[in-house]
Design a protein around this motif. Sequence first.
Motif, PDB file in Angstrom:
ATOM      1  N   TYR A  13     -23.637  27.362  18.894  1.00  0.00           N
ATOM      2  CA  TYR A  13     -22.782  28.287  18.154  1.00  0.00           C
ATOM      3  C   TYR A  13     -22.327  27.692  16.825  1.00  0.00           C
ATOM      4  O   TYR A  13     -22.168  28.411  15.843  1.00  0.00           O
ATOM      5  CB  TYR A  13     -21.580  28.685  18.993  1.00  0.00           C
ATOM      6  CG  TYR A  13     -21.904  29.657  20.109  1.00  0.00           C
ATOM      7  CD1 TYR A  13     -23.203  29.783  20.591  1.00  0.00           C
ATOM      8  CD2 TYR A  13     -20.925  30.439  20.698  1.00  0.00           C
ATOM      9  CE1 TYR A  13     -23.511  30.659  21.619  1.00  0.00           C
ATOM     10  CE2 TYR A  13     -21.226  31.321  21.727  1.00  0.00           C
ATOM     11  CZ  TYR A  13     -22.517  31.426  22.183  1.00  0.00           C
ATOM     12  OH  TYR A  13     -22.817  32.298  23.203  1.00  0.00           O
ATOM     13  N   ALA A  15     -23.279  33.636  14.252  1.00  0.00           N
ATOM     14  CA  ALA A  15     -22.259  33.125  15.160  1.00  0.00           C
ATOM     15  C   ALA A  15     -21.302  34.217  15.607  1.00  0.00           C
ATOM     16  O   ALA A  15     -20.747  34.154  16.716  1.00  0.00           O
ATOM     17  CB  ALA A  15     -21.480  31.992  14.482  1.00  0.00           C
ATOM     18  N   CYS A  64     -20.774  34.662  19.643  1.00  0.00           N
ATOM     19  CA  CYS A  64     -19.490  34.470  20.323  1.00  0.00           C
ATOM     20  C   CYS A  64     -19.104  35.674  21.172  1.00  0.00           C
ATOM     21  O   CYS A  64     -18.248  35.567  22.055  1.00  0.00           O
ATOM     22  CB  CYS A  64     -18.392  34.180  19.300  1.00  0.00           C
ATOM     23  SG  CYS A  64     -17.796  35.621  18.377  1.00  0.00           S
TER      24      CYS A  64
END
Length: 597
Positions: free
Chosen positions: A214, A222, A226
Amino acid sequence: MTTGFLHPSAFLIAGALLLPFIRGPLRRPYLFLVPLLGLFAVLYNTTLSADNYGLMNFLDWQVVFGRVDKLSSVFALIMSLMAVVGTLYGLHVDRAGEHMAAWFYAAGSLGVIYGGDYLTLFLFWEMMAFASVFLVWFRRGPNSLAVGYRYLIIHTIGGIILLAGILLRYQATGSIVFDLLDVAHPEPFTWLIMIGFGLNAAMVPLHSWLPEAYSEASFNGAVFLCAFTTKTAVYALARACAGMEILVVLGVIMALYGVIYAVMENDIRKLLAWSIVSQVGYMVAGIGIGTDMAINGAVAHAVVHILYKSLLFMGTGSVLYMTGKTKFTELGGLHGKMPATFFFTMIGCLSISAAPFFAAYASKSMIITAGFEHHLNWAGWLLMFGATGTLMYNGLKLPYFLFFGGNRCSKATWEKAGDPPGNMLIAMTLGATLCILVGTAPGFLYALLPYPVDYTPHTVYHLMETLQLLGFAALAFFLLKRYVEPVDRICLDIDWLYRQAGRALLWLIRRPLQWCDTAWGEAYRVVGLGSLMTVSRFWSWFDWNAIDGVVDGIARGVRALGGKVRVLQSGQIQIALFYVSSLAAIVLVTFVVSQLL
């Protein structure tokens, strides 16, 4: 196929396939339209009665592409909304391949959520893994290729574990229906399925892929990462493993483990990645508790976590996009240069810290309360202790050392710093608004949860309890501030053990196994007379094209796992995937043979 159900994955997949042909001024409107259609499909599906839709017969099985109930609907709603926000945030990115990967990734997640059988689940589960790795590779950093390769290997291994559990369950029960397992008397397949889901949830000790991947993803990739992988795993655990007691222990360990590493972290996005490990721990613990309130708390926390974590990754992604830096030791004092980014990031920090009237205030306490009500006082106290740590690393350390705490920027970095383009600011505005809305008026979120909610977060007792915890954490931070000063260092994690095991396996492949392979080939060469010449020639071909190729592929993959390979070629990836696919084929063949016998 049953009519009346609109699958959002179909819109995202079709949109991704058509995207390369949409060019010029139509590209950006098209980028925004496709995820909006997916969101529309989910909203439409929420109006349907709870039932199975999208039924198809495949061989001897009935697969279900559209199971609609409250659990699937709430996850599908937040995932489709995240696809819209994430696409809006990266609207100015001109790489069609990156948008395609993001949409396939989101489609995989939504396919898992709506899937009513393990065949459908596994299909979309693997789509998630193989699409998401491109969000790491598209950053094109010096470590992106090796990190993505390791990410792919680990998730492929997790997929094989999950597949083994699915096959063993089918052999034992004759059913592929994706429903609650017998967690009170778990069979071996129950553990395998739980581990397969748990790897994607980043359960300790199967978590090391998350902080590495990540933090290495592209600035907009990202934001997608997430939101989808870990929360899809939370959904799967809630569907199949609710009430499995070991999950309480694992969840508490995650909650505390993530805090420890986040406090020590120097990279702003890796800090947020460690925070995901910690926050998902609360959800896993809630699923393990298994009561109605605990499941509601886990689901609510998954929803708000997607909101505030995506907002935080958008804020730190803006810093990366504008400055090219992600380490505290290379940043600082940016509040004046990036005021809007600072404002939105602070809302995310307050939301994750469960500050009153911000997102997690409405969800995290539900899980802790459920723990106490279920007489798991040790879990409740430890999760409460973990909540104070969340404020220390995310509510205080991140904004203080990133936006205040002294200017550590180089001259070039300081000159480049500034608030990002308008579409990124609009996406952050939407995320921040939702964080505040959920925290102040959680009733609309509670109405979406799987079970009726009998919980009110806005009480004087809860307010005073929260203020005491936040006050204690703030005091501890400023008293111990010099001990959490950013330091550019490497913090050893459990993956060090994996890497050592990888080096040992590499030695085994390159020494004893390769020696046996060479000796076997030499024996055929020496004895290769008459009819044996044909065998010898075949073996020589097979040895060169198959054994050595696969061994070399494994060796290179293990070396990558150990962090030794700097450049990886696509051919090596194909060899590794061929090897892993062969393992999966062996599992399938073994299963078929066992059925025939």
